[in-house]
Design an enzyme around this catalytic site. Structure first.
Site, PDB file in Angstrom:
ATOM      1  N   HIS A  53       0.916  -1.183   0.126  1.00 40.18           N
ATOM      2  CA  HIS A  53      -0.117   0.034   0.074  1.00 40.18           C
ATOM      3  C   HIS A  53       0.735   1.268   0.074  1.00 40.18           C
ATOM      4  O   HIS A  53       0.355   2.249  -0.334  1.00 40.18           O
ATOM      5  CB  HIS A  53      -0.925  -0.022   1.314  1.00 40.18           C
ATOM      6  CG  HIS A  53      -1.989  -1.053   1.138  1.00 40.18           C
ATOM      7  ND1 HIS A  53      -3.295  -0.589   0.630  1.00 40.18           N
ATOM      8  CD2 HIS A  53      -2.106  -2.356   1.377  1.00 40.18           C
ATOM      9  CE1 HIS A  53      -4.115  -1.933   0.725  1.00 40.18           C
ATOM     10  NE2 HIS A  53      -3.191  -2.899   1.266  1.00 40.18           N
ATOM     11  N   ASP A 101       3.786   9.347  -1.311  1.00 42.55           N
ATOM     12  CA  ASP A 101       2.793   8.796  -0.728  1.00 42.55           C
ATOM     13  C   ASP A 101       2.437   7.585  -1.754  1.00 42.55           C
ATOM     14  O   ASP A 101       2.553   7.868  -2.896  1.00 42.55           O
ATOM     15  CB  ASP A 101       1.313   9.795  -0.866  1.00 42.55           C
ATOM     16  CG  ASP A 101       0.401   9.697   0.394  1.00 42.55           C
ATOM     17  OD1 ASP A 101       0.306   8.492   0.884  1.00 42.55           O
ATOM     18  OD2 ASP A 101      -0.088  10.453   0.842  1.00 42.55           O
TER      19      ASP A 101
HETATM   20  P1  ADP Z   1      -2.674   7.102   4.363  1.00 43.86           P
HETATM   21  O1  ADP Z   1      -3.140   5.631   3.891  1.00 43.86           O
HETATM   22  O2  ADP Z   1      -1.394   7.467   4.370  1.00 43.86           O
HETATM   23  O3  ADP Z   1      -3.281   7.385   5.840  1.00 43.86           O
HETATM   24  P2  ADP Z   1      -4.773   8.066   2.454  1.00 43.86           P
HETATM   25  O4  ADP Z   1      -4.930   9.448   1.746  1.00 43.86           O
HETATM   26  O5  ADP Z   1      -4.901   7.162   1.402  1.00 43.86           O
HETATM   27  O6  ADP Z   1      -3.436   8.084   3.224  1.00 43.86           O
HETATM   28  O7  ADP Z   1      -6.001   8.002   3.665  1.00 43.86           O
HETATM   29  C1  ADP Z   1      -6.573   6.713   3.816  1.00 43.86           C
HETATM   30  C2  ADP Z   1      -7.890   7.177   4.594  1.00 43.86           C
HETATM   31  O8  ADP Z   1      -7.899   7.904   5.694  1.00 43.86           O
HETATM   32  C3  ADP Z   1      -8.616   8.199   3.741  1.00 43.86           C
HETATM   33  O9  ADP Z   1      -9.990   7.177   3.253  1.00 43.86           O
HETATM   34  C4  ADP Z   1      -8.935   9.358   4.206  1.00 43.86           C
HETATM   35  O10 ADP Z   1     -10.142   9.882   4.209  1.00 43.86           O
HETATM   36  C5  ADP Z   1      -8.737   9.000   5.713  1.00 43.86           C
HETATM   37  N1  ADP Z   1      -8.386   9.945   6.666  1.00 43.86           N
HETATM   38  C6  ADP Z   1      -7.126  10.539   6.357  1.00 43.86           C
HETATM   39  N2  ADP Z   1      -6.919  11.501   7.195  1.00 43.86           N
HETATM   40  C7  ADP Z   1      -8.099  11.629   7.993  1.00 43.86           C
HETATM   41  C8  ADP Z   1      -8.599  12.406   9.201  1.00 43.86           C
HETATM   42  N3  ADP Z   1      -7.634  13.304   9.495  1.00 43.86           N
HETATM   43  N4  ADP Z   1      -9.506  12.308   9.532  1.00 43.86           N
HETATM   44  C9  ADP Z   1     -10.391  11.215   9.231  1.00 43.86           C
HETATM   45  N5  ADP Z   1     -10.064  10.380   8.229  1.00 43.86           N
HETATM   46  C10 ADP Z   1      -8.856  10.398   7.725  1.00 43.86           C
END
Ligand code: ADP
Length: 459
Positions: A154, A362
């Site tokens: 991922h 990312d």
């Molecule tokens: P990562 O996997 O590195 O966290 P992503 O952008 O792929 O990055 O985010 C994964 C999920 O987490 C997404 O569905 C997003 O909506 C959720 N997410 C990210 N930041 C927040 C936050 N601050 N509060 C709630 N949900 C979040």
């Protein structure tokens, strides 16, 4: 059709965030073909006493194992989060290499791999997820599992020169190659691993996407993970979304809104992003009082020192910019270090004029896709996206930026804020088509299809 056996560090068990897109996709896959979802229970015990706990919840069979305190520290906080996470995000400078942590990582992968092997039946297929379990597949093979086995990473896979900084890089690559199929988020990640296997491990390319290496044939392919655009659009229009937007509108009046939503992590480029917003205000006095930046960033992995330093840095930056520019009735940066439900976030995305998604690296970045899914054709917001996010390969309708280029990012925000509605609609249509063509169901189905046919001869 055999069952599907999924392994991931965290599962979508009760108490975990069941609404998360990935959890839904994997639960759907299990519901369709039956199977088991194996992972860590989330419990940390002084001594390992329990084996696997099996139970059924919402028609999904779970198999959960615990970690001991020593395993949690060495495997999870240690090798996975202090060595693999930074190196895979190109941050060798933040990596901490500790032999004992690696030994514990190996032990947990071995113990879990053996437990998982006991759960399989001969006609099953196995799908292992992410950087916590790079060596689990090899342990499964050593425990006698010789059926189809796929792995999906991922997070990004760095260039060979960066990956090789890990003292155990060869051991990890060999472990990964015990799988028949290795899926990555992007063509760039796939090419990086392929180059590592060919250049460093004397792998021999076969056909378009296979490499013969370590006496095995492995297939490497990109499967960019997607979102569920209809689900996000419904959430954005729903009560929770509308209420969150109304709450914010009450204080932001009719000011333009720039939004960022991330886990607080050094890979997300948050200091650079705040600096870019500060630069926008330095360069454009006419925007003072006219635009606000809402950054939502709940802390993650707080036990790791680098995150505490990041929190201090962000507090300082937001405080400085607000101190310089805030007025009696305007706060330029609203920085909220807490979580919001998906419904509320979707409503805020819809309200915003600009989505600012500028990670330094990312794997994919689903926030970028969720922001697009939450927009409407009548008045779509503009996505400003880092070219170093995996999502950039698919999302060419965004304004792409180099997140290290503070002035360039400030310019991009300015351009987004002043973009005419026709161009916004054109760009959004391109982005919307892209996230719909490769959505979350597409990701799951295309990976599983590739895994099912992995034993067929290479063309
Ligand atoms: P990562 O996997 O590195 O966290 P992503 O952008 O792929 O990055 O985010 C994964 C999920 O987490 C997404 O569905 C997003 O909506 C959720 N997410 C990210 N930041 C927040 C936050 N601050 N509060 C709630 N949900 C979040």
């Amino acid at each position: 059709m055999g069952r599907l056996i999924i392994a991931s560090n965290r599962t979508a068990t009760p108490g975990a965030d069941r609404a998360g897109g990935l959890a839904v996709a994997l639960s759907d896959a299990l519901a369709e073909r039956g199977g088991v979802w194996f992972g860590w229970s989330g419990d940390i015990l002084e001594r390992e006493t329990r084996g696997v706990r099996l139970f059924v919840e919402d028609n999904t069979d779970f198999a959960l194992a615990d970690l001991t305190t020593q395993e949690y520290e060495g495997y999870y906080l240690g090798f996975a989060n202090r060595a693999l996470w930074p190196v895979f995000h190109y941050r060798v400078d933040l990596a901490h290499f500790d032999e004992q942590d690696f030994a514990t990582y190996e032990d947990v992968n071995r113990r879990f791999g053996r437990l998982l092997a006991q759960l399989t039946r001969p006609d099953d297929i196995v799908w292992i997820h992410d950087y916590h379990f790079l060596l689990m597949g090899q342990e499964m093979r050593q425990s006698g599992w010789d059926g189809p086995m796929g792995f999906f990473l991922h997070i990004p896979f760095p260039p060979p020169e960066v990956f090789s900084a890990l003292p155990q890089h060869q051991r990890l690559a060999r472990g990964l190659c015990a799988h028949d199929l290795i899926g990555f988020q992007t063509a760039r990640d796939t090419a990086n691993f392929r180059r590592y296997l060919v250049d460093i491990c004397a792998g021999e390319p076969v056909g378009e996407d296979c490499v013969r290496v370590f006496d095995r044939m492995v297939r490497l392919r990109a499967f960019p993970i997607g979102t569920d655009p209809d689900d996000i659009a419904a959430l954005a229009a729903g009560t929770e979304g509308a209420q969150a937007a109304a709450r914010l509108e009450r204080v932001s009046a009719s000011r333009a809104l720039v939004i960022g939503v991330d886990r607080m992590d050094y890979s997300k480029g948050l200091p650079q992003r705040m600096a870019a917003f500060g630069r926008l205000l330095d360069d454009h006095a006419e925007l003072h009082g006219k635009v606000s930046f809402l950054q939502i960033a709940p802390p993650s992995r707080e036990a790791v020192d680098a995150y505490q330093a990041l929190r201090v840095e962000l507090d300082g930056l937001a405080g400085k910019i607000n101190g310089d520019y805030a007025d009696l009735d305007w706060v330029p940066i609203r920085y909220l270090a807490r979580n919001y439900p998906r419904g509320a976030l979707s409503g805020l995305y819809r309200l915003a004029q600009v989505g600012l998604v500028t990670p330094l690296h990312d794997g994919m970045n689903l926030v970028a896709k969720e922001f697009v899914a939450a927009q409407t054709l009548e008045d779509p917001g503009v996505l400003v996206l880092s070219e170093l996010a995996g999502a950039a390969e698919q999302m060419q309708g965004a304004i792409l930026v180099n997140p290290h280029d503070i002035a360039g990012t400030a310019d991009a925000i300015h351009r987004a804020l002043s973009m005419p509605v026709e161009e916004r609609r054109e760009r959004w249509a391109v982005l919307d088509a892209a996230i719909r063509a490769e959505d979350l169901s597409w990701w799951r189905l295309s990976f599983l299809k590739a895994l099912e046919t992995v034993r067929e001869p290479v063309a």
